[in-house]
Motif scaffolding. Structure first.
Motif, PDB file in Angstrom:
ATOM      1  N   ALA A  85      -6.981  11.590 106.884  1.00  0.00           N
ATOM      2  CA  ALA A  85      -6.571  10.763 105.927  1.00  0.00           C
ATOM      3  C   ALA A  85      -5.539  10.086 105.991  1.00  0.00           C
ATOM      4  N   ALA A  86      -4.299  10.886 106.190  1.00  0.00           N
ATOM      5  CA  ALA A  86      -3.533  10.068 106.602  1.00  0.00           C
ATOM      6  C   ALA A  86      -3.139   9.219 107.878  1.00  0.00           C
ATOM      7  N   GLN A  87      -4.079   8.617 108.502  1.00  0.00           N
ATOM      8  CA  GLN A  87      -4.714   8.019 108.922  1.00  0.00           C
ATOM      9  C   GLN A  87      -5.335   6.495 108.268  1.00  0.00           C
ATOM     10  N   GLY A  88      -5.686   7.278 107.528  1.00  0.00           N
ATOM     11  CA  GLY A  88      -6.405   5.990 106.750  1.00  0.00           C
ATOM     12  C   GLY A  88      -5.217   4.808 105.937  1.00  0.00           C
ATOM     13  N   ALA A  89      -4.501   5.180 105.796  1.00  0.00           N
ATOM     14  CA  ALA A  89      -3.590   4.477 105.167  1.00  0.00           C
ATOM     15  C   ALA A  89      -3.199   2.926 105.971  1.00  0.00           C
ATOM     16  N   THR A  90      -2.837   1.973 105.153  1.00  0.00           N
ATOM     17  CA  THR A  90      -3.005   0.178 105.406  1.00  0.00           C
ATOM     18  C   THR A  90      -2.076  -0.182 104.421  1.00  0.00           C
ATOM     19  N   THR A  91      -1.973  -1.561 104.975  1.00  0.00           N
ATOM     20  CA  THR A  91      -1.074  -2.470 104.303  1.00  0.00           C
ATOM     21  C   THR A  91      -0.909  -2.813 103.005  1.00  0.00           C
ATOM     22  N   VAL A  92      -2.150  -2.418 102.649  1.00  0.00           N
ATOM     23  CA  VAL A  92      -2.446  -3.187 101.247  1.00  0.00           C
ATOM     24  C   VAL A  92      -1.857  -2.196 100.230  1.00  0.00           C
ATOM     25  N   GLU A  93      -0.625  -2.902  99.354  1.00  0.00           N
ATOM     26  CA  GLU A  93      -0.090  -2.272  98.563  1.00  0.00           C
ATOM     27  C   GLU A  93      -0.612  -2.374  96.864  1.00  0.00           C
ATOM     28  N   THR A  94      -0.293  -1.387  97.302  1.00  0.00           N
ATOM     29  CA  THR A  94      -0.961  -0.540  95.734  1.00  0.00           C
ATOM     30  C   THR A  94       0.117   0.273  94.771  1.00  0.00           C
ATOM     31  N   MET A 135      -8.173  -4.412  96.919  1.00  0.00           N
ATOM     32  CA  MET A 135      -6.917  -5.628  97.155  1.00  0.00           C
ATOM     33  C   MET A 135      -6.051  -5.899  96.205  1.00  0.00           C
ATOM     34  N   SER A 136      -7.067  -5.230  95.005  1.00  0.00           N
ATOM     35  CA  SER A 136      -6.064  -4.894  93.626  1.00  0.00           C
ATOM     36  C   SER A 136      -4.853  -4.355  93.874  1.00  0.00           C
ATOM     37  N   PRO A 137      -3.499  -5.161  93.327  1.00  0.00           N
ATOM     38  CA  PRO A 137      -2.077  -4.184  93.618  1.00  0.00           C
ATOM     39  C   PRO A 137      -2.254  -3.468  92.491  1.00  0.00           C
ATOM     40  N   TRP A 138      -3.333  -3.554  91.249  1.00  0.00           N
ATOM     41  CA  TRP A 138      -2.940  -2.970  90.689  1.00  0.00           C
ATOM     42  C   TRP A 138      -3.993  -2.599  89.223  1.00  0.00           C
ATOM     43  N   LEU A 139      -5.183  -1.798  90.122  1.00  0.00           N
ATOM     44  CA  LEU A 139      -5.818  -1.135  90.945  1.00  0.00           C
ATOM     45  C   LEU A 139      -5.772   0.510  91.047  1.00  0.00           C
ATOM     46  N   GLN A 140      -5.511   1.630  90.679  1.00  0.00           N
ATOM     47  CA  GLN A 140      -5.406   2.757  91.638  1.00  0.00           C
ATOM     48  C   GLN A 140      -6.812   2.936  91.934  1.00  0.00           C
ATOM     49  N   LYS A 175     -14.313 -12.735  86.549  1.00  0.00           N
ATOM     50  CA  LYS A 175     -13.420 -11.922  85.558  1.00  0.00           C
ATOM     51  C   LYS A 175     -12.887 -10.380  85.760  1.00  0.00           C
ATOM     52  N   PHE A 176     -13.449 -10.139  87.054  1.00  0.00           N
ATOM     53  CA  PHE A 176     -12.750  -9.212  87.309  1.00  0.00           C
ATOM     54  C   PHE A 176     -11.190  -9.492  88.103  1.00  0.00           C
ATOM     55  N   VAL A 177     -11.623 -10.935  89.162  1.00  0.00           N
ATOM     56  CA  VAL A 177     -10.137 -11.624  89.313  1.00  0.00           C
ATOM     57  C   VAL A 177      -8.989 -11.412  88.396  1.00  0.00           C
ATOM     58  N   MET A 178      -9.782 -12.221  86.868  1.00  0.00           N
ATOM     59  CA  MET A 178      -8.914 -11.983  86.038  1.00  0.00           C
ATOM     60  C   MET A 178      -8.341 -10.715  85.557  1.00  0.00           C
ATOM     61  N   ALA A 201     -11.570 -19.494  93.107  1.00  0.00           N
ATOM     62  CA  ALA A 201     -10.913 -19.600  94.088  1.00  0.00           C
ATOM     63  C   ALA A 201     -10.808 -18.902  95.103  1.00  0.00           C
ATOM     64  N   ARG A 202      -9.848 -17.813  93.571  1.00  0.00           N
ATOM     65  CA  ARG A 202      -8.911 -16.327  94.453  1.00  0.00           C
ATOM     66  C   ARG A 202     -10.177 -15.566  94.726  1.00  0.00           C
ATOM     67  N   ALA A 203     -11.140 -15.032  94.208  1.00  0.00           N
ATOM     68  CA  ALA A 203     -12.056 -14.363  94.422  1.00  0.00           C
ATOM     69  C   ALA A 203     -12.066 -14.982  95.848  1.00  0.00           C
ATOM     70  N   ARG A 204     -12.469 -16.100  96.068  1.00  0.00           N
ATOM     71  CA  ARG A 204     -13.482 -16.097  97.475  1.00  0.00           C
ATOM     72  C   ARG A 204     -12.058 -16.170  98.189  1.00  0.00           C
ATOM     73  N   ARG A 205     -11.000 -16.250  97.849  1.00  0.00           N
ATOM     74  CA  ARG A 205      -9.950 -16.476  98.793  1.00  0.00           C
ATOM     75  C   ARG A 205      -9.530 -14.739  99.260  1.00  0.00           C
ATOM     76  N   LEU A 206      -9.585 -13.724  98.430  1.00  0.00           N
ATOM     77  CA  LEU A 206      -9.325 -12.659  98.622  1.00  0.00           C
ATOM     78  C   LEU A 206     -10.402 -11.629  99.539  1.00  0.00           C
ATOM     79  N   LEU A 207     -12.271 -12.308  98.752  1.00  0.00           N
ATOM     80  CA  LEU A 207     -12.743 -11.967  99.966  1.00  0.00           C
ATOM     81  C   LEU A 207     -12.420 -12.432 100.988  1.00  0.00           C
ATOM     82  N   ASP A 208     -12.069 -13.620 101.531  1.00  0.00           N
ATOM     83  CA  ASP A 208     -12.038 -14.130 103.032  1.00  0.00           C
ATOM     84  C   ASP A 208     -11.042 -13.325 103.936  1.00  0.00           C
TER      85      ASP A 208
END
Lengths: 514, 514
Positions: free
Chosen positions: B20-29, B159-164, B395-398, B476-483
């Motif tokens: 599990a520890a190896q799964g650490a990424t740089t996405v900040e939550t 990629m959402s910083p607020w969803l845990q 709406k997911f992004v909003m 536009a934000r949803a597209r940027r995030l997925l890209d």
């Protein structure tokens, strides 16, 4: 509240009360909201004491400026303040002592006594947007507001079942000379609705005209003994009281008319970039302003205001519906209650340019906060767009609909026998449904709040009808309301006297456009 | 919470913890929200006692049905309930006694230990929308959801910083056979994010598969001793527990995995048309369900759920963001706390067909309520549209952006020396401004929450850039995030083992599409 009003009217109203009674119409307006729910409090006792101590320190050490106002400086000197130049420093405790004569609750009378409102205590009064120079609607886009727009917004406010107050400058009638706008605005409020309204604050003389117009409407004796105007006095934050606003305050307080004394703060620009620091400044400013109102006339009705929001530090733009704005709104409510003062804050705030999702998120965040923060007078409760630059027809109708949410929430939860519904649960049992049971038949009409704007239709029906978004539905509703508007009755003699007053005043001054 | 998790991992995790520890990424939550603010309570002590008494009366006199489940009926008989046919009547006090073994707070582990979450107490965990068969975006309109959509929503959640929490059925992958969807959904959650997730509940065998897939990911020993799944068990209101959901609950509880036990109620249809009556039924149902989980395995982690909304009595449609829905959400939170159980409710609920103002009003009303109601686990916290039939990209992004509001509000108000800002007030004084003062320079970057979606630009800039509404900005934000999405690291051996499990399971069954 109704009883208080009726009692005062019977005791003192005389001819004004009779005239006002004739103004009763069939438009149903919900009464003052009396909260049966608690207030939400974000500040601990310790935090409150720190902020209160610091606010007195600010008044004592830093002080406030009363600009171009020798009379005010003399009043402060006489009251025991330390006055140097235009700077007034208040010894710890002085403001609090002066504030103690301000009433915790008062009635603002409407020309229709059924629509008088109680301001303070557990009560909440809702009034529409104030001040936008522009209007926007789906058809005409964004444009300068005119007197026709002004009259339209007063009509929409009159027809809202949830607004109990007609407000003041619902938009700037920019096609009327600046020095004559107040006459047209008050005439519109006094004739197109029978709800209470606000007076002018842009010159002391216009405040005086506002009082005189009320004397025409209510009778001089009635106005001398009752509050018939609530007007908006902004503090020039940080810590500055200008002569225009203070001049208007002096007129109103001397006449026993109510003022909202309110900082207008974008945190980070006009106050420190922190919630506690901003609350400290808000408290210092409102304490000085309310204390000054009591120097003019002890017992003058006042409302402690807090129009405070956050700033986007990237663009410098004010931001609305943010967590910090909510924290300040909750905190200022606690501070107002500890001072025993009615509290004004919140509204349909948003930064959005359109009546879209951003507008609604920001507004709903703010309206929910305002309800639970214990706000007593909510100016801007509907119609605000684009940081207050624009009054939106669609958003006015959308927001006014959402105000029904506040009314129902405030009423609290009934647990009487009907609400307990034990017979229904016994009748239906496991696996059944409640749509046809006796309890549902008896109560479904009033059980749940129902929007007059939002779409509850099945997808297919909605799509067949054009797949309209909320703004489009609201535009249609605004048109329907304006098409079906009928004015409340008005004693013709009062109407004529008001017209004569306005004509005489308009003739007495050359037009001014700045 | 982080310490608890790390401690448990060190003590028991072994190979799973290292993987599990190896799964650490740089996405900040952001971590679990621990509320530093009080709960808002609409029900008085008297109202609470009436509802609690009535709920026990319902359990004793009316009872609940356990359908097609002889094992459950035998367990209830053994526990002292009165069982007649499929009807189970619980003597007053029995449910409460059984519930006492359920933990008040527990940790759900993520494969990245940094992202494990604490559920219960003062904590709040946010998870995305659950269950929609359709998706909608500005480009493609409304259409059946596919596995590609499912994977996109998991990526957006990651990629959402607020969803845990990554949630469960973020949409139905309708292009995958019904009996194999759970395999693809859990593979997506386990590989495309390193946040915690939910298991399948549509068949007991699929619940078993969910547990087995977690054994592949976390190791069998770790799963046997820790909670790695939180799954959604709906009660078939009124008062009915069907064999499919109860079968899944039995699998999870026996495995020590968490379940949300939750009525799904449209008030007026599946519960009485009153707030107090609905709360009575909610309490009776969740008490019976939670008690049953403890009959399976005392100490099994459970969450008391309340998915309850109002109905439009004109159309029969469920309505969201209404005052009655808020009152029920507040009240059920009080009832859950008195039972000492973690509480699930609220979310980005709305009835709107579009991500427009209606969607945002209804959602903001509900999110604000959820925060102040003391919700511990908020499913559907973003992306919900059209009464839950549609998962909306925009709406997911909003909504996910608005969740930042909840995080900041929950943190409460600091009154430390920096927050008091007395030096700033002294430095700036009356008539100055704070933009350049030392305090502002030191604190402006973190002082105020800032939206990543909403528009804060001046009108002219906004108009030059096309006058875009919120949904357009969000698209536009949803597209940027997925890209820009990059997957979190995953031990290749775990990935291969998971693929092998899915391949073997898929081959073992013929496709089923209903």
């Amino acid at each position: 509240m109704q009883d208080i009003t009726a009692g005062r009217r019977r005791g003192r109203g005389g001819g004004a009360a009779r005239r006002a009674a004739q103004g009763a119409t069939t438009v149903e307006t919900a009464r003052t909201i009396t909260r049966a729910i608690p207030d939400f409090e974000v500040l601990t006792e310790e935090a409150l004491e720190i902020i209160e101590w610091n606010a007195e320190t600010v008044l004592e050490e830093v002080g406030v400026n009363f600009v171009n106002n020798p009379g005010a400086l003399q009043r402060w000197r006489d009251a025991g303040a330390d006055v140097t130049g235009e700077r007034v420093r208040l010894p710890r405790g002085l403001a609090r002592k002066l504030i103690s004569t301000a009433p915790g609750q008062f009635v603002q009378h409407a020309r229709n006594p059924e629509k008088s409102v109680s301001i303070g205590g557990r009560d909440l009064v809702l009034a529409p947007v104030y001040g936008p120079p522009f209007v926007r609607d789906l058809e005409g886009g964004r444009r300068y507001a005119t007197l026709d727009d002004f009259r339209n917004f007063v009509k929409l406010g009159h027809m809202s079942p949830w607004l109990q107050h007609s407000g003041g400058t619902v938009c700037e009638p920019t096609d009327v000379p600046v020095n004559k706008r107040h006459l047209e605005m008050i005439r519109a409020h006094a004739t197109l609705t029978d709800k209470p309204f606000m007076g002018a604050v842009t010159e002391p003389s216009r405040a005086q005209d506002s009082v005189e117009m009320c004397e025409v409407i209510f009778g001089r004796d009635f106005v001398s003994e009752n509050c018939v105007l609530t007007s908006l006095i902004n503090i020039n934050s940080p810590l500055t009281f200008d002569d225009t606003m203070m001049g208007a305050l002096e007129v109103y307080a001397a006449a026993g008319q109510a003022c909202i004394i309110s900082p207008f703060i974008v945190g980070g620009a006009m106050a420190p970039v922190s919630v506690a620091g901003t609350l400290t400044q808000v408290l210092a400013e409102t304490m000085a302003g309310v204390a000054y109102s009591q120097l003019i006339r002890p017992g003058a009705p006042v409302i402690m205001g807090a129009f405070v929001t956050s700033i986007d530090m990237n663009s410098g733009a004010p931001t609305f519906g943010t967590p910090e704005a909510s924290q300040i709104t909750y905190g200022a409510g606690q501070l107002a209650r500890r001072l025993g003062l009615p509290y004004r804050s919140a509204g349909s705030f948003c930064g959005s340019k359109l009546p879209d999702a951003q507008a609604a998120y920001e507004t709903a965040n703010t309206l929910n906060t305002g309800l639970l923060a214990g706000v007593n007078f909510m100016l801007h409760a509907c119609g605000w767009l684009e940081g207050g630059l624009v009054a939106s027809y669609e958003k006015f109708v959308m927001d006014a609909d959402q105000l029904g949410f506040l009314h129902r929430m405030a009423a609290g939860v009934s647990v009487d026998e009907a609400a307990q519904a034990m017979d229904a649960i016994r009748e239906v049992g496991p696996g059944g449904h409640y749509l046809g049971c006796a309890h549902t038949q008896a109560h479904f009409k009033s059980a749940f709040w129902r929007s007059d704007v939002l779409d509850y239709k099945p997808f297919e029906t909605w799509a067949e009808e054009g797949g309209r978004d909320t703004a489009t539905l609201a535009a249609a509703r605004a048109r329907r309301l304006l098409d079906s508007y009928t004015p409340p009755t008005l004693d013709p003699a009062v109407g004529e006297a008001l017209d004569a007053y306005v004509a005489q005043k308009r003739e007495s001054m050359p037009d001014a456009f700045a």
